[in-house]
Design a protein around this motif. Structure first.
Motif, mmCIF file in Angstrom:
data_model
loop_
_atom_site.group_PDB
_atom_site.id
_atom_site.type_symbol
_atom_site.label_atom_id
_atom_site.label_comp_id
_atom_site.label_asym_id
_atom_site.label_seq_id
_atom_site.Cartn_x
_atom_site.Cartn_y
_atom_site.Cartn_z
ATOM 1 N N ILE A 14 0.702 -1.107 -0.071
ATOM 2 C CA ILE A 14 0.033 0.067 0.005
ATOM 3 C C ILE A 14 1.054 1.148 0.009
ATOM 4 O O ILE A 14 0.409 2.145 -0.741
ATOM 5 C CB ILE A 14 -1.079 -0.051 0.946
ATOM 6 N N GLY A 15 2.174 1.295 0.674
ATOM 7 C CA GLY A 15 2.795 2.366 0.897
ATOM 8 C C GLY A 15 3.344 2.808 -0.602
ATOM 9 O O GLY A 15 3.476 4.059 -0.894
ATOM 10 N N LYS A 16 3.824 1.793 -1.333
ATOM 11 C CA LYS A 16 4.295 1.968 -2.684
ATOM 12 C C LYS A 16 3.244 2.246 -3.758
ATOM 13 O O LYS A 16 3.747 2.982 -4.453
ATOM 14 C CB LYS A 16 5.193 0.990 -3.057
ATOM 15 N N LEU A 17 2.038 1.782 -3.328
ATOM 16 C CA LEU A 17 1.084 1.948 -4.295
ATOM 17 C C LEU A 17 0.644 3.293 -4.295
ATOM 18 O O LEU A 17 0.324 3.954 -5.363
ATOM 19 C CB LEU A 17 -0.207 0.897 -4.272
ATOM 20 N N LEU A 18 0.435 3.866 -3.126
ATOM 21 C CA LEU A 18 -0.093 5.405 -3.029
ATOM 22 C C LEU A 18 1.100 6.359 -3.039
ATOM 23 O O LEU A 18 0.579 7.488 -2.981
ATOM 24 C CB LEU A 18 -0.721 5.584 -1.818
ATOM 25 N N SER A 19 2.256 5.952 -3.628
ATOM 26 C CA SER A 19 3.333 6.862 -4.063
ATOM 27 C C SER A 19 2.984 7.597 -5.433
ATOM 28 O O SER A 19 2.231 7.058 -6.174
ATOM 29 C CB SER A 19 4.664 6.284 -3.909
#
Length: 86
Positions: A14-19
């Motif tokens: 999720i952290g990388k997806l929402l970057s």
């Protein structure tokens, strides 16, 4: 379909997806080669041209599964996987 969706969803970082980098690179990749080319090639088909073009757009479910397997095997990192999901 529920199991398939859940198996892909639980592997999303999720952290990388929402970057921002994942979003803009994924949007460019999704709109250009993944959607636009399939709909534009439908202009050269017969009467059901846009039905065929839009039907080809939705064939990415299997590609998500292959990408998830690549992440699990260490062949792809989480950032590249996030770009592919957009």
């Amino acid at each position: 379909r529920i199991f398939f969706s859940a198996s892909i969803a639980f592997s999303i970082p999720i952290g990388k997806l929402l970057s921002w980098p994942a979003f803009w690179k994924g949007s460019i990749m999704g709109i250009g080669p993944c959607i636009l080319t399939k709909v534009l090639c439908a202009l050269f088909m017969g009467d059901a041209r846009f039905v065929i073009g839009w039907a080809m757009v939705g064939r990415a479910e299997f590609a998500y599964y292959i990408a998830q397997m690549a992440v699990a095997a260490g062949m792809m990192d989480g950032g590249t996987f996030s770009i592919l999901l957009w």
